[in-house]
Design a protein around this motif. Structure first.
Motif, PDB file in Angstrom:
ATOM      1  N   TYR A 163      -5.924  10.400  43.893  1.00  0.00           N
ATOM      2  CA  TYR A 163      -5.255   8.845  43.537  1.00  0.00           C
ATOM      3  C   TYR A 163      -4.051   9.039  44.093  1.00  0.00           C
ATOM      4  O   TYR A 163      -3.283  10.113  44.089  1.00  0.00           O
ATOM      5  CB  TYR A 163      -5.016   8.597  42.145  1.00  0.00           C
ATOM      6  CG  TYR A 163      -6.242   8.432  41.442  1.00  0.00           C
ATOM      7  CD1 TYR A 163      -7.782   8.447  41.786  1.00  0.00           C
ATOM      8  CD2 TYR A 163      -6.412   8.275  40.145  1.00  0.00           C
ATOM      9  CE1 TYR A 163      -8.832   8.310  41.182  1.00  0.00           C
ATOM     10  CE2 TYR A 163      -7.481   8.222  39.115  1.00  0.00           C
ATOM     11  CZ  TYR A 163      -8.681   8.178  39.826  1.00  0.00           C
ATOM     12  OH  TYR A 163      -9.767   8.340  39.110  1.00  0.00           O
ATOM     13  N   LYS A 208     -10.833  14.212  41.514  1.00  0.00           N
ATOM     14  CA  LYS A 208      -9.810  12.908  41.770  1.00  0.00           C
ATOM     15  C   LYS A 208      -8.755  13.008  42.713  1.00  0.00           C
ATOM     16  O   LYS A 208      -8.040  13.958  42.377  1.00  0.00           O
ATOM     17  CB  LYS A 208      -9.934  12.172  40.498  1.00  0.00           C
ATOM     18  CG  LYS A 208     -10.881  11.974  39.534  1.00  0.00           C
ATOM     19  CD  LYS A 208     -10.474  11.302  38.260  1.00  0.00           C
ATOM     20  CE  LYS A 208     -11.671  11.293  37.412  1.00  0.00           C
ATOM     21  NZ  LYS A 208     -11.166  10.588  36.122  1.00  0.00           N
ATOM     22  N   ASP A 249     -12.660   9.571  43.630  1.00  0.00           N
ATOM     23  CA  ASP A 249     -12.924   9.227  42.317  1.00  0.00           C
ATOM     24  C   ASP A 249     -14.109   9.860  41.659  1.00  0.00           C
ATOM     25  O   ASP A 249     -15.183   9.357  41.841  1.00  0.00           O
ATOM     26  CB  ASP A 249     -12.858   7.758  42.207  1.00  0.00           C
ATOM     27  CG  ASP A 249     -12.405   7.439  40.925  1.00  0.00           C
ATOM     28  OD1 ASP A 249     -12.126   8.197  40.064  1.00  0.00           O
ATOM     29  OD2 ASP A 249     -12.339   5.764  40.728  1.00  0.00           O
ATOM     30  N   HIS A 293      -7.702   4.864  44.437  1.00  0.00           N
ATOM     31  CA  HIS A 293      -8.591   5.530  44.040  1.00  0.00           C
ATOM     32  C   HIS A 293      -9.249   6.289  45.343  1.00  0.00           C
ATOM     33  O   HIS A 293     -10.344   5.704  45.741  1.00  0.00           O
ATOM     34  CB  HIS A 293      -9.635   5.207  43.058  1.00  0.00           C
ATOM     35  CG  HIS A 293      -9.060   4.860  41.725  1.00  0.00           C
ATOM     36  ND1 HIS A 293      -9.618   5.184  40.506  1.00  0.00           N
ATOM     37  CD2 HIS A 293      -7.843   4.536  41.483  1.00  0.00           C
ATOM     38  CE1 HIS A 293      -8.995   4.640  39.517  1.00  0.00           C
ATOM     39  NE2 HIS A 293      -7.790   4.265  40.115  1.00  0.00           N
ATOM     40  N   ASP A 307      -0.356   6.736  44.561  1.00  0.00           N
ATOM     41  CA  ASP A 307       0.352   5.678  43.972  1.00  0.00           C
ATOM     42  C   ASP A 307       1.100   4.800  44.879  1.00  0.00           C
ATOM     43  O   ASP A 307       1.954   5.288  45.952  1.00  0.00           O
ATOM     44  CB  ASP A 307       1.390   6.072  43.018  1.00  0.00           C
ATOM     45  CG  ASP A 307       1.951   5.179  42.052  1.00  0.00           C
ATOM     46  OD1 ASP A 307       1.538   4.146  42.001  1.00  0.00           O
ATOM     47  OD2 ASP A 307       3.182   5.693  41.415  1.00  0.00           O
ATOM     48  N   THR A 331      -5.519  15.124  41.969  1.00  0.00           N
ATOM     49  CA  THR A 331      -5.021  14.332  40.623  1.00  0.00           C
ATOM     50  C   THR A 331      -5.756  15.133  39.596  1.00  0.00           C
ATOM     51  O   THR A 331      -5.104  15.099  38.437  1.00  0.00           O
ATOM     52  CB  THR A 331      -5.359  12.923  40.772  1.00  0.00           C
ATOM     53  OG1 THR A 331      -4.574  12.535  42.193  1.00  0.00           O
ATOM     54  CG2 THR A 331      -4.635  12.126  39.520  1.00  0.00           C
ATOM     55  N   MET A 379      -2.692   1.847  41.768  1.00  0.00           N
ATOM     56  CA  MET A 379      -3.123   3.069  42.082  1.00  0.00           C
ATOM     57  C   MET A 379      -4.214   3.197  43.108  1.00  0.00           C
ATOM     58  O   MET A 379      -5.306   2.558  42.621  1.00  0.00           O
ATOM     59  CB  MET A 379      -3.709   4.061  40.754  1.00  0.00           C
ATOM     60  CG  MET A 379      -3.453   5.422  40.937  1.00  0.00           C
ATOM     61  SD  MET A 379      -2.174   6.295  41.477  1.00  0.00           S
ATOM     62  CE  MET A 379      -1.208   5.911  39.533  1.00  0.00           C
TER      63      MET A 379
END
Length: 319
Positions: free
Chosen positions: A13, A11, A25, A22, A15, A61, A20
């Motif tokens: 991501y 993952k 994912d 993605h 901010d 992430t 958030m």
């Protein structure tokens, strides 16, 4: 086959002010040594972010990146440097990815000097590498702006190969080139793969290109992996509605095989704080109520062919 790279539930991501994003994912796949995995999808689907995360230009992430059996998601500075010698990247735009103030020779030489190579030995390696990728010696003192797109990309390839990596991530390396030059660069890359035993991840939006160079293909949509199969199998039996639409949009000059372009209608879902369910559902002509509620999991429909779609998920009952 010997697996050189395995991705487990990766993952990435970002901010943002809106929430958030993605970009990648929960993606999982394997790449066999000496083969090419093509990663395809529309712009913004996360394929370039996937490549940059694997190459360690971006920190993941969550998830694992296993290179030759070792998890490389959390590395020290020295370990990261060693890893990036083995896993190199060829970028999309051969002009913006090259330093305009450095000559061809300096660009290819720089990684060797940073790695501690003596200049005399390094310069000899540069000369051999220029010959390997088809750059005439008369261009060694030329600057990137003095070269055409094809030669600039050859410089990018030479820079990626000069530290003798095993794995190359190719981020749309021919999309900025004329069609005739594209064929030359693709053939060069395939020759180099056979000669040097390289493994590629080849990121592109061009299905004609990916069919030519890849052993397997991963289809991405808004950060998700929706289909994963051997190249011949994917083109013969595209199973996800998104993959079918992508293949239907590939132009052909064969009038006997001319087909009506399949337009993907509907609104693209937001990758920021995505809603539950399949992200392709708002554009899918076959979507059911379940598709909007439950995220489909990638599962095998036959050997070496996996799809994330409720239409083919006969073994599971409503969620």
């Amino acid at each position: 086959m010997d697996t050189i790279l395995e991705i487990r539930h990766l993952k990435k991501y970002f901010d943002t002010k809106a929430g958030m994003l993605h970009a990648v994912d929960d993606i999982s796949f394997r790449v066999a040594r000496g083969q090419t995995l093509g990663v395809v999808g529309e712009s913004g689907c996360g394929k370039s972010t996937l490549g940059r995360t694997i190459q360690h230009l971006l920190e993941p992430t969550e998830g694992e990146i296993l290179f030759k059996g070792r998890d490389v998601t959390r590395l020290s500075k020295k370990e990261c440097r060693d890893y990036m010698k083995e896993v190199q990247m060829i970028f999309q735009d051969p002009y913006s990815s090259l330093n305009p103030r450095m000559t061809v020779k300096q660009i290819i030489l720089e990684p060797l000097l940073i790695d501690g190579e003596k200049r005399s030995a390094a310069e000899e390696k540069v000369r051999r590498m220029m010959e390997t990728v088809g750059i005439d010696p008369r261009f060694e003192n030329a600057y990137p702006n003095e070269l055409d797109g094809g030669r600039r990309q050859r410089v990018g390839i030479a820079r990626a190969l000069i530290l003798e990596p095993e794995f190359i991530i190719c981020d749309e390396p021919v999309s900025a080139l004329d069609v005739s030059i594209q064929a030359q660069i693709l053939n060069l890359m395939m020759d180099l793969q056979e000669k040097l035993g390289l493994t590629y991840i080849f990121v592109t939006h061009d299905l004609s290109v990916v069919k030519h160079i890849s052993n397997k293909i991963a289809v991405m949509y808004l950060g998700n992996l929706v289909e994963y199969a051997e190249t011949e199998e994917l083109f013969a039996n595209p199973s996800h509605p998104y993959t079918q639409a992508l293949l239907a949009s590939v132009p052909t000059i064969d009038l006997k095989k001319a087909k009506q372009i399949q337009v993907i209608a509907g609104e693209i879902s937001s990758p920021i704080n995505p809603k539950p369910g399949c992200r392709f559902a708002p554009r899918c002509p076959h979507a059911t109520e379940r598709c909007f509620r439950v995220q489909p999991e990638l599962h095998e429909i036959n050997a070496d062919h996996s799809v994330a779609c409720h239409l083919l998920d006969k073994g599971q009952k409503g969620g």
